[in-house]
Design an enzyme around this catalytic site. Structure first.
Site, PDB file in Angstrom:
ATOM      1  N   GLY A  94      -0.214  -5.318   0.802  1.00 32.08           N
ATOM      2  CA  GLY A  94      -1.415  -5.308  -0.023  1.00 32.08           C
ATOM      3  C   GLY A  94      -1.206  -5.917  -1.392  1.00 32.08           C
ATOM      4  O   GLY A  94      -2.158  -6.433  -1.998  1.00 32.08           O
ATOM      5  N   ALA A 142       0.839  -1.193   0.000  1.00 33.02           N
ATOM      6  CA  ALA A 142       0.000   0.000   0.000  1.00 33.02           C
ATOM      7  C   ALA A 142       0.878   1.247   0.000  1.00 33.02           C
ATOM      8  O   ALA A 142       2.047   1.212   0.391  1.00 33.02           O
ATOM      9  CB  ALA A 142      -0.911   0.002   1.221  1.00 33.02           C
ATOM     10  N   GLU A 155      -1.646  -9.520  -0.854  1.00 32.11           N
ATOM     11  CA  GLU A 155      -3.071  -9.738  -0.610  1.00 32.11           C
ATOM     12  C   GLU A 155      -3.867  -9.676  -1.914  1.00 32.11           C
ATOM     13  O   GLU A 155      -4.838 -10.423  -2.094  1.00 32.11           O
ATOM     14  CB  GLU A 155      -3.580  -8.723   0.400  1.00 32.11           C
ATOM     15  CG  GLU A 155      -3.030  -8.969   1.809  1.00 32.11           C
ATOM     16  CD  GLU A 155      -3.429  -7.900   2.801  1.00 32.11           C
ATOM     17  OE1 GLU A 155      -4.180  -8.219   3.733  1.00 32.11           O
ATOM     18  OE2 GLU A 155      -2.990  -6.735   2.636  1.00 32.11           O
ATOM     19  N   GLU A 199       3.518  -6.009   7.423  1.00 30.73           N
ATOM     20  CA  GLU A 199       2.729  -5.015   8.156  1.00 30.73           C
ATOM     21  C   GLU A 199       3.128  -4.854   9.612  1.00 30.73           C
ATOM     22  O   GLU A 199       3.027  -3.750  10.165  1.00 30.73           O
ATOM     23  CB  GLU A 199       1.236  -5.365   8.054  1.00 30.73           C
ATOM     24  CG  GLU A 199       0.595  -5.041   6.705  1.00 30.73           C
ATOM     25  CD  GLU A 199       0.767  -6.138   5.681  1.00 30.73           C
ATOM     26  OE1 GLU A 199       0.162  -6.043   4.601  1.00 30.73           O
ATOM     27  OE2 GLU A 199       1.535  -7.106   5.943  1.00 30.73           O
TER      28      GLU A 199
END
Length: 255
Positions: free
Chosen positions: A111, A66, A114, A134
């Site tokens: 992300g 992200a 993911e 994270e």
């Protein structure tokens, strides 16, 4: 249709979605999510497309996570809304009515991993690095990583990856079942397209039902979903064409 952060190419029945933010290693931001929503709206309804490939621009990164600068000042309420949006978009990909293949061409972190996890199949280049970092930011994966990763690799390995925040190689990812195959950077997209070409020869109606049944496999209704889907396909044109082609000893021609 125009997209600010995505390129879309269509070749016969195959769509290639390219996350196009090379200056930030294709990091996810609000605009990428907006464009993903738009493009998957289109792909779901476009009957001429039977398979989707998603990859990143360049050779360094699939999606390197992200965009931290965008959310570094968020409060709890904003963070919850961001996570909800990520979940919504990635669930849309996971439940798309046609297969989505991730061509992981470099970093797939946070992300980005993911996003790859929400795809139905994952191919990777041999320079790919995958991880969920994270916890180094005082966070956890927020776009479905804690839920999808254990289903693919098992709870113990998922815990190790999430708690340690370490990156793993493409070959390691293949050995634990996180990716299906590993190729050189030069071969990756062509090999992914070859798989897509094999998929689009088959029944679109059958594949749509298969996606639904497989996605239900973790629920109590998984077996019934399979039974219902199997029965429903007997009333579909693809079943009649497939059986006729088998009896007539020819290749089926699915519409």
């Amino acid at each position: 249709m125009d997209y600010e952060s995505i390129k879309l190419a269509i070749d016969k029945k195959i769509a290639i979605v390219i996350i196009n933010r090379p200056e930030s290693l294709n990091a996810l931001n609000a605009q990428v999510f907006t464009d993903l929503e738009k493009v998957f709206d289109f792909l779901e309804s476009e009957k001429s497309i039977n398979c989707v490939i998603i990859t990143g621009s360049g050779e360094k990164s699939f999606v390197a996570g992200a965009d931290i600068k965008e959310f570094s000042a968020f409060k709890e309420e904003q963070a919850v809304e961001m996570a909800k949006r990520g979940h919504s978009v990635f669930q849309r990909i996971e439940n798309l009515n046609k297969p989505v293949i991730a061509a992981i061409n470099g970093f797939a972190l946070g992300g980005g991993l993911e996003l790859a996890l929400s795809c139905h199949i994952r191919y990777a280049s041999n320079n790919a690095k995958l991880g969920l970092p994270e916890v180094t930011l005082g966070l956890i994966p927020g776009y479905g990583g804690t839920q999808r990763l254990p289903k693919l690799v098992g709870k113990g390995i998922a815990n190790e990856m999430i708690f340690s925040a370490k990156m793993i190689s493409a070959e390691k990812a293949k050995s634990i079942g996180l990716v299906n195959e590993v190729f050189s950077s030069a071969e990756l997209l062509a090999k992914t397209q070859q798989l897509a070409e094999q998929i689009v020869k088959n029944s679109p109606q059958g594949i749509t039902k298969a996606i639904k049944a497989v996605n239900a496999s973790e629920s109590e209704k998984g077996m019934q979903t399979e039974i219902d889907a199997f029965g429903e396909l007997f009333s579909q044109e693809d079943f009649r064409e497939g059986v006729s082609a088998f009896i007539e000893k020819r290749k089926p021609a699915f519409n």
